[in-house]
Design an enzyme around this catalytic site. Structure first.
Site, PDB file in Angstrom:
ATOM      1  N   CYS A 629      45.462  39.600  45.392  1.00  8.76           N
ATOM      2  CA  CYS A 629      44.596  39.484  44.150  1.00  8.76           C
ATOM      3  C   CYS A 629      44.384  40.847  43.358  1.00  8.76           C
ATOM      4  O   CYS A 629      44.573  41.987  44.050  1.00  8.76           O
ATOM      5  CB  CYS A 629      43.299  38.621  44.398  1.00  8.76           C
ATOM      6  N   ASP A 631      41.701  41.697  41.949  1.00  5.96           N
ATOM      7  CA  ASP A 631      40.411  42.127  42.193  1.00  5.96           C
ATOM      8  C   ASP A 631      39.899  43.451  42.442  1.00  5.96           C
ATOM      9  O   ASP A 631      40.575  43.842  43.230  1.00  5.96           O
ATOM     10  CB  ASP A 631      39.426  41.168  43.044  1.00  5.96           C
ATOM     11  N   ARG A 633      37.802  44.910  43.976  1.00  5.59           N
ATOM     12  CA  ARG A 633      37.204  45.206  45.062  1.00  5.59           C
ATOM     13  C   ARG A 633      38.081  45.254  46.229  1.00  5.59           C
ATOM     14  O   ARG A 633      37.651  45.447  47.315  1.00  5.59           O
ATOM     15  CB  ARG A 633      35.857  44.218  45.370  1.00  5.59           C
ATOM     16  N   HIS A 693      40.820  36.511  49.255  1.00  5.58           N
ATOM     17  CA  HIS A 693      39.612  37.542  49.595  1.00  5.58           C
ATOM     18  C   HIS A 693      38.334  36.560  49.250  1.00  5.58           C
ATOM     19  O   HIS A 693      38.336  35.577  48.518  1.00  5.58           O
ATOM     20  CB  HIS A 693      39.565  38.753  48.971  1.00  5.58           C
ATOM     21  N   CYS A 696      36.640  34.975  45.186  1.00  9.54           N
ATOM     22  CA  CYS A 696      37.569  35.173  44.357  1.00  9.54           C
ATOM     23  C   CYS A 696      37.131  34.264  42.843  1.00  9.54           C
ATOM     24  O   CYS A 696      36.896  33.293  42.836  1.00  9.54           O
ATOM     25  CB  CYS A 696      38.871  34.498  44.790  1.00  9.54           C
TER      26      CYS A 696
END
Length: 836
Positions: A629, A631, A633, A693, A696
């Site tokens: 992803c 993302d 983080r 993760h 999400c």
């Protein structure tokens, strides 16, 4: 680097697991119900014979070098093998007469006599037992490696110089310095027969391991030491029948220890010296044996050959106690001091030893040889044994160690220790090495480079190193030369500032700001160091950039002025969260980017430039396609411990893999498919990992709303995730489980299900299906829980439809795949393996 662990079939994984009675205690397993009986394998018998053939000539040679009774060398070899082998904490380590104590023991015999030297050996053994009981073994390894290796190298030089005199047909002097000074006269008066035998021994020792072709492979199984001594013995029997040979006295005249006579302080120093050298030599050898055993397991795993049974890691405290017991017993029965030997131990490991049985058997063979082969041993020329020990002494001066200490800028300590051992003695050399090491450390602590540069009326003061009171005079002098009311930047590149340096900078700062000066303090990264709004609750730390600068983003700018040098200054603190004075129009985001790039160029680029240059020249050859992803983080290089060139990474919203036939309402999207085709067909990656993760946002959006017609590019993209939502709500699929539990909520359930569904989409791509059918590609499912910083891997069978469940197993800390079993790598159900 691997993005995740490779798959293995159940048969191979189960067969590689140690049995329940193997004696290997797992971190979470109950203790074995009973102790395993002492067993002897064929590999142990073969290895014991190899070590025995090395130990006999080595033991006799060391006894000659120490001017000790020759039988004492055999006694210590037998005691070291049997006693230390049975009780030691390093199963594959072989103990025997200590090469490191050659010079020390020779001096003790010359001063106190043989029987008192045996008593000193007993005292050293008792002291080792005491230190091992106090768990001081690890503390002994805390001594600088430069001192330890310098001590052994100095002893090696002293051994080589002394044995060279015997090779020349003479007798060694009382000290290494005297041996070096008298060497020219002995060279002029050398005995041809002894010189010939000694030179022949050295030649065989050098050439034997390097014989080429089939002959070299065949005879290479015979130890070089045995070949050299046996060959020169045969030659001497014909060519030099009158050469000096081994003279083993009758066991009836074997000398035993007596109560020591002499000054108490000198005897205590002798006991301490014997204990110190023997302990260091044994502990260093134990660490080396651990590494050799691990390397052997790795090599057999790569070659596909059956791996030997797992061996316990070294218990250094137990090993030290065992060495002490062996020394006490050896001294009691009239033997030399005992220590673990690197030469014997490495031969034991390379010969295929599987347990401590090989060490014990080697001691038994030495004992039988001492009782039954006296006549054969007495044919060995003394010059051959002296040449053998001289080569051992030369090998103690390791060029690998010299390069290592030079690379770490500790060659001065190494050289001082060698010189001290050669010129003054072992204990004195160690003391000199410690003094020099402390002096070097203090010099480095006090060595602070302070420079002042000027550009366009603005000054840059750079302090590199630790700011202590020793640097205050130079710091104060340079700061005092700057004009009043100056505009300056002070860059602090160090990890420590004591109170004296702090007050010097604080007073100078206060004086400058009182006269209208503008002073800015920065760390090594170039970011400004400022007093937060609440200094008492400051959260500035070296890892602050990972925390989004929370100590500065409290809703207002707290760093536009610098009221004082903060007491929590850490040179590697966060890049600045606000622009410098006079440039308030610059956006904070742009400033952070610039600071981050500047920090990379200062600190990281010099370290990776050589590797990146190699990758630029050779091209990329990643072994993994990592699809995850977008993302912020999810830091792929951090959670997979990867570096440049390791991963071919594709990131998108929701870690989605559109099926190859995706069209119509969802539209065609070839960007992910193109990356997959390039990675599989061009880069020829070995595995593909789909990583989801926790938390999400894409999965939350799918759960929150399901538009029937595409409205925006984001929603058109997210509709590739609708099959995952349908799979989760279907009654034909079991819910995914994570580490033996159900997901905490619907979002986590969808995140897990989405990984499984995207793996199915991945298999539909032609290039992937072709490689899977050929068996040259592996697929992996992975889930990363951000809040727990924990990785989970999809277990075998779940995503292929062959198993009833979809289980994500927790990856255990420190797991090494292939070394032991899946149970140590994953907290998974019994019998499951990683993969798809």
């Amino acid at each position: 680097m691997s993005a995740c662990v490779p798959t293995r079939d159940n048969h191979s994984s189960r067969s590689s697991r140690p049995s329940s009675d193997s004696g290997i205690k797992r971190p979470h397993s109950p203790p074995p119900p009973h102790r395993r009986r002492f067993r002897v394998s064929g590999a142990d018998v073969s290895a014991s014979i190899t070590v025995f053939l090395i130990a006999v000539p080595m033991s006799l040679g060391l006894a000659v070098a120490m001017d000790a009774p020759l039988a004492a060398g055999l006694v210590s070899a037998a005691v070291g093998g049997i006693v230390a082998g049975l009780l030691g904490g390093t199963p594959l380590q072989v103990s025997g007469p200590s090469a490191g104590l050659t010079v020390v023991t020779a001096e003790l015999i010359q001063i106190y006599g043989w029987r008192t030297t045996c008593a000193i050996t007993i005292g050293a053994g008792l002291l080792q037992i005491l230190l091992g009981s106090l768990r001081a073994a690890r503390s002994a390894l805390a001594v600088s490696p430069a001192i330890v290796h310098g001590t052994l190298a100095g002893i090696g030089v002293a051994i080589a110089l002394a044995q060279l005199h015997i090779v020349l047909g003479g007798a060694p002097e009382s000290s290494a310095l005297d041996n070096a000074l008298s060497l020219p006269s002995h060279l002029a008066q050398s005995e041809p027969a002894a010189l010939f035998i000694g030179a022949l021994t050295i030649l065989i020792l050098i050439v034997w391991p390097r014989l080429p072709g089939q002959i070299g492979r065949s005879v290479g199984r015979i130890p070089a030491a045995l070949a050299a001594v046996a060959g020169t013995t045969a030659v001497a029997a014909v060519a030099t029948p009158h050469i000096a040979r081994v003279d083993l006295p009758s066991w009836r005249s074997h000398a035993l220890p007596e109560l020591p006579h002499g000054p108490v302080a000198a005897l205590a120093a002798a006991v301490f010296t014997v204990m110190l050298v023997a302990s260091l030599e044994s502990l260093l050898a134990a660490v080396s044996v651990d590494k050799l055993a691990a390397d052997r397991s790795t090599a057999t795993a790569k070659d596909g050959t059956p791996a030997p049974p797992p061996v316990r890691r070294a218990d250094l405290d137990r090993e030290l106690r065992a060495q002490g017991i062996a020394n006490a017993v050896s001294g009691l029965v009239g033997g030399l001091a005992v220590s673990g030997g690197a030469v014997r131990s490495s031969a034991n490991v390379r010969a295929g030893a599987e347990s401590r049985a090989s060490t014990v058997l080697h001691g038994v063979w030495v004992l039988l040889a001492a009782l039954l082969l006296v006549t054969a041993l007495e044919w060995i020329p003394l010059a051959a044994l002296a040449a053998l020990v001289m080569v051992v002494g030369i090998q103690m001066v390791s060029f690998a160690h010299i390069r290592k200490v030079h690379r770490h800028r500790e060659f001065l300590v190494y050289g001082a220790t060698i010189s001290g051992v050669i010129l003054a003695g072992v204990l004195e050399g160690v003391a000199i090495g410690i003094v020099v090491a402390v002096a070097v450390a203090l010099h480095r602590l006090a060595r602070t480079r302070i420079t002042v540069t000027e550009q366009d009326g603005r000054y840059l003061v750079t302090a590199r190193g630790q700011l202590t009171f020793l640097a205050v005079p130079r710091l104060s002098r340079l700061l005092g030369r700057l004009p009043h009311g100056v505009d300056a930047v002070v860059e602090l590149d160090g990890f420590f500032m004591d109170h004296a340096a702090y007050e010097t900078i604080q007073d100078w700062y206060a004086a400058q700001t009182a006269m209208g000066g503008r002073i800015e303090f920065t760390g090594r990264s170039g970011g400004r160091i400022a007093e937060p709004a609440s200094a008492a609750h400051s959260c500035c730390r070296p890892w602050t950039p990972w925390r989004n600068h929370h100590c500065h983003d409290g809703g207002q700018d707290t760093t536009t002025t610098v009221p004082a040098v903060p007491s929590h200054v850490v040179p590697t603190t966060t890049p600045a969260a606000s622009p410098p004075a006079g440039s308030s129009s610059r956006r904070p985001g742009a400033h952070r980017l610039l600071s981050g790039l500047s920090s990379f160029q200062r600190t990281t680029a010099p370290l990776v430039r050589e590797e990146l240059a190699r990758l630029a020249a050779e091209g990329q050859r990643p072994s993994q396609l990592f699809l995850t992803c977008a993302d912020s983080r999810l830091v792929t290089s951090m959670i997979t411990a990867s570096g440049p060139g390791d991963l071919f990474t594709v990131r998108n919203v929701g870690n989605l893999v559109p099926p190859p036939d995706a069209e119509g309402a969802t539209g065609n999207d070839d960007s992910v498919a193109a990356a997959i085709e390039y990675a599989v067909d061009v880069l020829e990656v070995e595995s593909i990992t789909v990583c989801g993760h926790s938390g999400c946002g894409a999965m939350q959006a799918l759960l929150g709303a399901e538009p029937k017609t595409p409205r925006t590019p984001l929603w058109r993209w997210l509709q590739h995730g609708l099959p995952s939502l349908e799979r989760m709500r279907s009654r034909h699929h079991s819910w995914a489980r994570i580490a033996g539990r159900l997901p905490t909520d619907a979002v986590e359930q969808l995140c897990l299900t989405n990984v499984v569904q995207q793996l199915d989409h991945l298999r539909a791509h032609e290039s992937v299906a072709r490689r899977l059918a050929a068996g040259t590609l592996q697929l992996h499912g992975m889930y990363f829980h951000v809040g727990e910083a924990q990785a989970y891997l999809l277990t075998e069978g779940a995503s292929s439809g062959t198993g009833p469940d979809e289980v994500f197993a927790r990856v255990a800390p420190g797991a090494v795949w292939g070394a032991e079993s899946e149970a140590e790598a994953l907290d998974a159900a019994p019998g499951t393996t990683v993969g798809a």
